[in-house]
Enzyme design. Structure first.
Site, mmCIF file in Angstrom:
data_model
loop_
_atom_site.group_PDB
_atom_site.id
_atom_site.type_symbol
_atom_site.label_atom_id
_atom_site.label_comp_id
_atom_site.label_asym_id
_atom_site.label_seq_id
_atom_site.Cartn_x
_atom_site.Cartn_y
_atom_site.Cartn_z
ATOM 1 N N ARG A 34 0.843 -1.202 0.000
ATOM 2 C CA ARG A 34 0.000 0.000 0.000
ATOM 3 C C ARG A 34 0.875 1.247 0.000
ATOM 4 O O ARG A 34 1.761 1.401 0.835
ATOM 5 C CB ARG A 34 -0.898 -0.003 1.236
ATOM 6 N N ARG A 75 -9.815 18.386 9.159
ATOM 7 C CA ARG A 75 -8.839 18.565 10.237
ATOM 8 C C ARG A 75 -8.845 19.988 10.768
ATOM 9 O O ARG A 75 -9.286 20.916 10.091
ATOM 10 C CB ARG A 75 -7.421 18.267 9.722
ATOM 11 N N LYS A 224 -13.141 2.246 0.927
ATOM 12 C CA LYS A 224 -12.786 2.221 2.349
ATOM 13 C C LYS A 224 -14.029 2.629 3.156
ATOM 14 O O LYS A 224 -14.486 3.764 3.050
ATOM 15 C CB LYS A 224 -11.626 3.166 2.622
ATOM 16 N N THR A 282 -6.547 -1.429 10.100
ATOM 17 C CA THR A 282 -6.426 -0.451 11.189
ATOM 18 C C THR A 282 -6.205 -1.090 12.565
ATOM 19 O O THR A 282 -7.023 -1.865 13.044
ATOM 20 C CB THR A 282 -7.643 0.503 11.288
#
Length: 477
Positions: A34, A75, A224, A282
């Site tokens: 990845r 963010r 995802k 994760t």
């Protein structure tokens, strides 16, 4: 090496970019590498893709390359001192209009749409959910909050809204440019961050196909699943994708930690039923960022992902920036192998009540059933597109599946398929010659030997995608 059905996806980063180390990781069981497009320049990714291809060639195999798009930057901005300490009960402002560095009272936002996405009473989770704030007022571009759970908040930490509801599009302008970069080195998979529905995946596919047209390449798309909004739309997202990633980090923040294990099982089951591949990701071996051994809980986590039916388990920081990238891969491989040994095969129950509209899919299922009841040494698919091998891989069977293909792009895409070993082999246009070539190929690799029975599928005319129409039971002379 003992053969393992579950694949390992490893994230490349500073800790794993040494060519020799990367080669060792591939030899130890990494099937897909990845590339995280949240970090680095376009040239960095091009160089890393070349590094992967070269390491795989030295290891004598092919691995898939995944381009993982960054997605929207939801963010906070930066602080004057890089971080602040927030106390329970204090007031804090998230201000989209603030351009100066933040302080203990307020901070700017990378995500300028936040004031439009929230209302009084909403709960915001920052820094992977470690900091909790409740919205008390929205005044213009400023979101006034009360800190419910304080702690250290540093530059550019993520923001999630409990229960979902942020409107950020899955594909940003940066992602669109990154798709062009990924297609320039023919990434085998493109992972789309934060898709909410099928339309997000359909747009990503169109962009990939346009960018890859000059290379005559079509990548597989991975959705995802990390937004609460994606959960009600799982089936439509799966239909528009080739694979899903159970991205448990952001998903857990939005839906709550307790909901994730059951969602993980549901997603894996649904993906397999819809003939899609699935990656569980994760925090799988998080402690190995700093320690040479995983915790018992991490061992159980990886094993349960295998027992649930994941095609692959994935590392993130463990191999990208951790101290023990090779050890992480070795431990993960050992856990997968042990878990697979405990799997139950219920092939007859799988087929109960099933009907097949396609000849090629019927042949794939017939091959599975025959090999299982005969106790064959191997299942072999001569495949151009990889579809036959994919269908076979959706069912648990302790007989290894070998997919022989003349296309290196198909070989790399099949690197993600559970229990499938993809091998490159140029096949004759004549069926009997091709079957002869296949047996020689298998014998040369030590997969079958004299007296072994194997089941093989192919199609006539040879080399026509979707043309699998023949099943043959063979005994090696």
């Amino acid at each position: 090496m003992t053969r393992r059905a579950t694949k390992i996806v490893a994230t490349l980063g500073p800790a794993s970019s040494d060519p020799g180390l990367l080669e060792q990781m591939i030899r130890s069981g990494v099937s897909v590498v990845r590339l995280n497009f949240s970090h680095g320049t376009a040239q960095d990714h091009i160089d890393r893709a070349r590094l992967v291809r070269e390491a795989a060639a030295r290891a004598g195999c092919e691995v898939g390359v995944m381009a993982d798009l960054q997605g929207p930057k939801i963010r906070v901005g930066k602080f004057a001192g890089n971080k602040v300490q927030l106390q329970n009960g204090q007031k804090f402002v998230l201000d989209a209009s603030l351009t100066e560095p933040g302080d203990g009272n307020a901070v700017g936002l990378d995500y300028k749409e936040l004031p439009q996405d929230v209302k009084v009473g909403d709960v915001l989770l920052l820094a992977d959910g470690l900091i909790v704030m409740e919205v008390e007022a929205v005044k213009g571009q400023a979101v006034h909050c009360k800190v419910v759970q304080g702690g250290e908040l540093s530059n550019n930490k993520g923001i999630n809204k409990k229960g979902g509801g942020l409107t950020a599009p899955a594909l940003t302008a940066k992602d669109m440019e990154d798709i062009k970069t990924a297609m320039s080195f023919q990434a085998d998979y493109v992972a789309v961050s934060f898709p909410q529905n099928a339309a997000d995946m359909e747009l990503a596919r169109r962009l990939c196909n346009v960018a890859a047209a000059e290379y005559k390449h079509k990548p597989h798309l991975i959705a995802k699943i990390e937004r609460a909004e994606a959960i009600p739309n799982l089936e439509e997202i799966l239909r528009a994708s080739d694979s899903i990633m159970v991205a448990r980090g952001d998903l857990a923040i939005e839906v709550g930690n307790a909901a994730v294990p059951a969602l993980q099982k549901r997603m894996i089951k649904l993906a397999r039923e819809m003939d899609k591949t699935v990656i569980t990701a994760t925090h799988m071996m998080e402690s190995m960022i700093n320690n040479p051994m995983p915790t018992r809980a991490e061992v159980s986590d990886v094993a349960n992902a295998v027992l649930d039916g994941s095609d692959a388990v994935m590392t993130s920081a463990e191999t990208a920036s951790g101290k023990f990238p090779l050890e992480t891969v070795n431990e993960m491989a050992a856990i997968c192998l042990a878990a697979e040994g405990a799997e139950e095969v219920k092939l007859d129950a799988d087929f109960s009540g099933m009907t097949f509209a396609r000849i090629d899919q019927s042949i794939a299922m017939g091959a599975l059933f025959t090999a299982y009841h005969l106790g064959a040494k191997a299942l072999v698919a001569l495949t151009d597109s990889g579809s036959t091998a994919l269908w076979m891989s959706r069912h648990r069977i302790h007989i290894p599946i070998y997919a022989l293909t003349p296309r290196v792009t198909t070989q790399r895409k099949m690197a993600l398929y559970r229990n499938v070993t993809p091998l490159l082999m140029d096949t004759s246009a004549d069926r009997d010659t091709a079957l002869e070539q296949a047996e020689k190929h298998l014998k040369a690799r030590g997969i079958v030997q004299s007296g072994d029975i194997y089941v093989i599928t192919c199609g006539e005319p040879m080399g026509a995608p979707g043309g699998t129409n023949m099943l043959k039971i063979c005994r090696v002379a």
